[in-house]
Write a protein that holds these residues in place. Structure first.
Motif, PDB file in Angstrom:
ATOM      1  N   ALA A 217      -1.889  -6.657  -9.500  1.00  0.00           N
ATOM      2  CA  ALA A 217      -2.477  -5.601  -7.821  1.00  0.00           C
ATOM      3  C   ALA A 217      -1.864  -6.779  -7.181  1.00  0.00           C
ATOM      4  CB  ALA A 217      -4.098  -6.913  -7.459  1.00  0.00           C
ATOM      5  N   ASP A 234      -6.658  -3.322  -3.975  1.00  0.00           N
ATOM      6  CA  ASP A 234      -6.471  -4.125  -5.107  1.00  0.00           C
ATOM      7  C   ASP A 234      -6.605  -2.956  -6.362  1.00  0.00           C
ATOM      8  OD1 ASP A 234      -5.314  -6.236  -3.705  1.00  0.00           O
ATOM      9  OD2 ASP A 234      -7.326  -7.203  -4.202  1.00  0.00           O
ATOM     10  N   ILE A 237      -4.435   0.056  -5.888  1.00  0.00           N
ATOM     11  CA  ILE A 237      -2.838  -0.158  -6.507  1.00  0.00           C
ATOM     12  C   ILE A 237      -2.691  -0.222  -8.040  1.00  0.00           C
ATOM     13  CG2 ILE A 237      -1.121  -2.619  -6.417  1.00  0.00           C
ATOM     14  CD1 ILE A 237      -0.898  -0.616  -4.012  1.00  0.00           C
ATOM     15  N   SER A 238      -3.290  -1.304  -8.491  1.00  0.00           N
ATOM     16  CA  SER A 238      -3.573  -1.951 -10.184  1.00  0.00           C
ATOM     17  C   SER A 238      -4.016   0.350 -10.628  1.00  0.00           C
ATOM     18  CB  SER A 238      -4.516  -2.656 -10.396  1.00  0.00           C
ATOM     19  OG  SER A 238      -5.416  -1.805  -9.798  1.00  0.00           O
ATOM     20  N   LYS A 243       0.819   3.065  -3.402  1.00  0.00           N
ATOM     21  CA  LYS A 243       2.031   1.765  -4.069  1.00  0.00           C
ATOM     22  C   LYS A 243       2.179   1.496  -2.727  1.00  0.00           C
ATOM     23  CE  LYS A 243       4.553   3.984  -6.942  1.00  0.00           C
ATOM     24  NZ  LYS A 243       5.448   4.970  -7.509  1.00  0.00           N
ATOM     25  N   GLY A 244       2.234   0.165  -2.414  1.00  0.00           N
ATOM     26  CA  GLY A 244       2.719  -0.588  -1.001  1.00  0.00           C
ATOM     27  C   GLY A 244       4.198  -0.478  -0.432  1.00  0.00           C
ATOM     28  N   PHE A 250       0.886  -3.007   3.006  1.00  0.00           N
ATOM     29  CA  PHE A 250       0.728  -1.746   2.718  1.00  0.00           C
ATOM     30  C   PHE A 250       0.297  -0.719   4.132  1.00  0.00           C
ATOM     31  CE2 PHE A 250      -4.286   0.542   1.807  1.00  0.00           C
ATOM     32  CZ  PHE A 250      -3.176   0.948   1.338  1.00  0.00           C
TER      33      PHE A 250
END
Length: 375
Positions: A217, A234, A237-238, A243-244, A250
Motif C-alpha cells: 500500500a 489501501d 491499491i495492493s 493506481k495513484g 490518490f
C-alpha cells in the motif's frame, strides 16, 4: 430212632417273613398316603412330588398345571434338582418364568391360577404396541427433521424507493444489494444516477472482491490516516485494482469515469488482452474516444463481458462519469467472470461479435440504392 431237637417249622419262617413284609407294606402305604395328603393340602406350596411318585418322565394327564409354580419359594432345599420338577409341568410353566407378572414375595399368597396363566402373557402386548407407536412417531417426525426445501441464505434485495421495476439496472442493483456489496442512503434511496468518486469505488471493490493483496500500500498525501476510506483504498491499491497519481496523490474525491472503472476491473482480475483488439473495439461507434492507454484493457473488458452500455450498447462513452447504476452493472459482470455470481440476460451487456459492426456512409448509401432498385 435217634431223637433230634425239634427244629422250627418252615411255616414259622414263612410267617415271620410275611409279617415283616406286611409291616413294610403298611408303613409304605401310610407314608405315601401322608405325603399325598400333605401335598394336596399345600397346593400353594412349590413342592412337587409328582416326579417322585410317577416312574415315567411323561407328565400325567390327571395332574393339572395349576399345581406347579414357575418359581420356587425360599423353603426349597438346595439339594433339590430342578429336573425333578420340570418334566411333570406343562410347557407353559417352562416358558412363563421369562415374563413374570407378579413379585416373587407374593407368589406364596396368590393362587396358582393367577400366577401361572395358560395363555400368552399380557405384558408383551403393551411392549409391542409401544414399539409400534414409537416407530410411527419416529416415521412421522422425519419430515420435521429434514425440511423438504432448503431455505435460502441470501437475504432479499433492498427495496429502494427510487429504483422502479422497469429501471434498466434494477436486476444488477438487486443482486449486489442482497449480498451487502451495495447499500443505499438513510432515506431508503439508491440514487442510481449519482456519480461515484474514487474513494466510494474503492469501498465497493473492497466489499465485492476478496482478492489477496499483491502490492504494498502507498501512503498517499491526500488520504489521511483516519479517512473513512483509507483501508479500502489501501486494499484496492495492493490488490492491483487502482493506481495513484504522481506525487503520491490518490484524489479520493475525484469522480471516476467509465473507462477508469473498466480498466480497474481488468487490472484487478488480471484479464489478458485479446489479439484482435481492433476487431473487438469496432463494435463501438465512439471507439475513437477511448484513451490510448486503455485500448487493450477495454478490448479485454469487452471480450469478457464486463461492458454494460445504456441506452445504446454501441455507445461506450468512455470518458463519461460513471453513475452508481453503471458501476453496479460492471461490478456484477466482473463477479460473474470470477464465478461468484450467475449471469443474467440483459440487452445492455456488450458481447464481442454480438453487435453489428459499423458501416461507412458510402456503404450505407450503396445498400439503400440496392434496396430501392431491388438489387
Amino acid at each position: 430212632m435217634t431223637n433230634r431237637p425239634p427244629s422250627e417249622p418252615e411255616s414259622s419262617q414263612k410267617t415271620a417273613l410275611g409279617f415283616d413284609e406286611f409291616i413294610a407294606i403298611l408303613v409304605a402305604f401310610a407314608t405315601i398316603g401322608a405325603i399325598l395328603f400333605w401335598s394336596l393340602s399345600r397346593r400353594d406350596s412349590s413342592w412337587n412330588l409328582n416326579g417322585l411318585l410317577s416312574p415315567s418322565p411323561t407328565p400325567s394327564r390327571s395332574v393339572q398345571p395349576n399345581q406347579v409354580l414357575p418359581f420356587p419359594t425360599p423353603k426349597v432345599e438346595p439339594n433339590a434338582a430342578p429336573n425333578n420338577v420340570l418334566p411333570s409341568s406343562p410347557p407353559e410353566a417352562v416358558v412363563e418364568p421369562k415374563t413374570p407378572a407378579f413379585p416373587t414375595s407374593s407368589r406364596a399368597v396368590l393362587p396358582s391360577a393367577q400366577v401361572i396363566p395358560t395363555q400368552s402373557p399380557q405384558p408383551q402386548t403393551p411392549i409391542s404396541s409401544s414399539a409400534g407407536l414409537e416407530s410411527s412417531i419416529t416415521s412421522s417426525a422425519l419430515p420435521l427433521v429434514t425440511p423438504a426445501k432448503q431455505k435460502s441464505i441470501i437475504p432479499p434485495p433492498i427495496a429502494f424507493n427510487d429504483v422502479p421495476n422497469n429501471f434498466w439496472g434494477r436486476r444488477f442493483i438487486d443482486v449486489l444489494s442482497s449480498r451487502g456489496i451495495l447499500k443505499g442512503f438513510p432515506d431508503y434511496s439508491f440514487r442510481p444516477n449519482q456519480p461515484v468518486n474514487r474513494a466510494e469505488f474503492a469501498a465497493i471493490l473492497q466489499k465485492a472482491f476478496d482478492q489477496e493483496p499483491s502490492k504494498t500500500a502507498i501512503a498517499f498525501q491526500d488520504v489521511p490516516a483516519k479517512f473513512w476510506a483509507t483501508p479500502a483504498i489501501d486494499r484496492a491499491i495492493s490488490a492491483g485494482f487502482l493506481k495513484g497519481y504522481p506525487k503520491k496523490t490518490f484524489k479520493p474525491q475525484q469522480n471516476i469515469t467509465r473507462v477508469q472503472v473498466l480498466v480497474a476491473l481488468v487490472s484487478g482480475l488480471n484479464l489478458k488482452a485479446p489479439t484482435s483488439q481492433n476487431k473487438i473495439l469496432s463494435v463501438y461507434k465512439d471507439s475513437k474516444n477511448i484513451p490510448t492507454y486503455a485500448t487493450s484493457k477495454i478490448a479485454a473488458a469487452t471480450a469478457n463481458g464486463l461492458v454494460v452500455n445504456y441506452p445504446n450498447p454501441q455507445i461506450l462513452a468512455p470518458n463519461k462519469v460513471a453513475t452508481r447504476a453503471e458501476v453496479a452493472a460492471m461490478i456484477h459482470q466482473a463477479l460473474v467472470k470470477r464465478g461468484k455470481l450467475e449471469g443474467i440476460s440483459s440487452q445492455n451487456i456488450v458481447r464481442a461479435g454480438s453487435v453489428s459492426p459499423k458501416v461507412s456512409p458510402t456503404r450505407k448509401q450503396n445498400l439503400k440504392g440496392n434496396l430501392s432498385t431491388g438489387g
